[in-house]
Design an enzyme around this catalytic site. Sequence first.
Site, short mmCIF file in Angstrom:
data_model
loop_
_atom_site.label_atom_id
_atom_site.label_comp_id
_atom_site.label_asym_id
_atom_site.label_seq_id
_atom_site.Cartn_x
_atom_site.Cartn_y
_atom_site.Cartn_z
N GLU A 115 13.99 2.57 14.04
CA GLU A 115 14.04 4.02 12.82
C GLU A 115 13.74 5.12 13.77
O GLU A 115 14.10 6.42 13.22
CB GLU A 115 12.12 3.64 12.44
N ASN A 132 0.65 -1.49 0.03
CA ASN A 132 -0.07 -0.28 0.01
C ASN A 132 0.95 1.37 0.27
O ASN A 132 0.00 2.67 0.02
CB ASN A 132 -0.57 0.08 0.99
N THR A 190 0.16 -5.52 4.81
CA THR A 190 -0.05 -6.30 6.17
C THR A 190 -1.82 -6.90 6.35
O THR A 190 -2.62 -6.36 5.74
CB THR A 190 -0.80 -5.29 6.97
P1 IMP Z 1 0.41 -2.85 3.79
O1 IMP Z 1 0.74 -2.99 4.74
O2 IMP Z 1 0.66 -2.85 2.07
O3 IMP Z 1 -0.88 -1.88 4.49
O4 IMP Z 1 1.84 -1.38 3.82
C1 IMP Z 1 1.60 -0.06 4.48
C2 IMP Z 1 1.82 -0.35 5.85
O5 IMP Z 1 3.64 -0.38 5.73
C3 IMP Z 1 1.66 0.68 6.41
O6 IMP Z 1 0.81 1.22 7.40
C4 IMP Z 1 2.86 0.61 7.68
O7 IMP Z 1 2.13 -0.10 9.11
C5 IMP Z 1 3.74 0.03 7.34
N1 IMP Z 1 4.70 0.82 6.28
C6 IMP Z 1 5.27 1.22 4.96
N2 IMP Z 1 6.45 1.89 5.13
C7 IMP Z 1 7.17 1.66 6.92
C8 IMP Z 1 7.74 2.20 7.27
O8 IMP Z 1 8.64 3.44 7.47
N3 IMP Z 1 7.78 2.14 8.64
C9 IMP Z 1 7.81 1.11 9.39
N4 IMP Z 1 6.15 1.03 8.57
C10 IMP Z 1 5.91 0.91 7.35
#
Ligand code: IMP
Length: 367
Positions: free
Chosen positions: A219, A36, A116
């Site tokens: 981070e 995402n 996620t």
């Molecule tokens: P998804 O898991 O496909 O929904 O991608 C977006 C999610 O990845 C975000 O809601 C965060 O939980 C995680 N995410 C994306 N970039 C970062 C980062 O730089 N640090 C920590 N978590 C991240």
Amino acid sequence: MSKQQLQQAVQEQPGYSTWLPFCQLLPKVELHAHLNGCVRASTIRELVHSQQLSSLSEADIERITSTGHRSLADCFVLFDAVHQLTTKHDTITRITREVIEDFAAEQTTYLELRTTPKDRPEHGISKRSYMAAVLAGIQQARQAQPAAGMLVKLLLSIDRRNDAAAAMDTVALAIKLMPAGVVGVDLSGNPSVGSWATWLPALQHARQAGLKVTLHAAEVANYEETHAMLDFAPERLCHMCVLDEALQQRLWASNIPVELCLTSNVKTNSVPGYVDHHFKQFYAAGHPVVLCTDDSGVFGTTLSQEYAIAAASFGLEQQQLIELAARAVEYCFCSEQEKQKLRQQVLDFREAWQQQQQQQQQNVAPT
Ligand code: IMP
Ligand code: ZN
């Protein structure tokens, strides 16, 4: 010149654009991409305007699609906004296909995509149906160029907002989907939220089942947690921006590969600028690193761009970039047989490049 101008200058300097064509041809592996976070800006606009979501204002859309600097905290607000747009199975399938196609179009030979799994009963989505939609997107991408030959694997992310039961449920799903290409589990989300002990049992369970683990770590300053993560000894770590001397020594002694995302760290102000990025130190120390994008959509970058920025910022030669790409293959979570194919692709590229170099030398040699 301000820090921000300096950072922009790195991307605009002639060195950077000269590197880009070479980096686009280099066979690369992407090991850190959040589904995402990689959605195309054009798709976001289309989704908003197709009235799939009317609660986003023009200002919200501008905020989502702008790729400028923003704090890490703002990024998580932004992810929640993107998540409001990806609430249909068809949309999840579509963004998965598009992300894969975008990576494939720039010579990414292997993509470990992480996401996620989400329970969203209000939209008729369960973690399992969410993953079925992602797998459908992978299937669709495989059916045509540019992604037909690319190897795609999945990592399921545990969000730091998850409690122990939700984390365990994600791991149970990851185990179930191993035959479908899930190779590991990731811990991500807002680094200021939650505590390590919550997710540890789920991560241990994943490991026992044969899944690999990668952790977003350091981070922000959280030395106690980072020590606990090193005690766990994941197969890979991500970011590692804020370390004290003791942690740095422990990390280097561990030899755990680190996924480094230059633009993500610069744009979230986790590091002061490209030239100050800890890539330089890690690389000089010979610590295993792999260049990655993190969120190509949110940060407006590509994997080729990250290699080009590294070359321009740290004075790397073409030979060193090929070496970086070759070593990255060793840190993939795929099988040995699959790695063999990826190694061969880099070797073939190196051979063609060496021939071209020799030819150029012959052409300039005095007669
Ligand atoms: P998804 O898991 O496909 O929904 O991608 C977006 C999610 O990845 C975000 O809601 C965060 O939980 C995680 N995410 C994306 N970039 C970062 C980062 O730089 N640090 C920590 N978590 C991240
Ligand atoms: Zn990340």
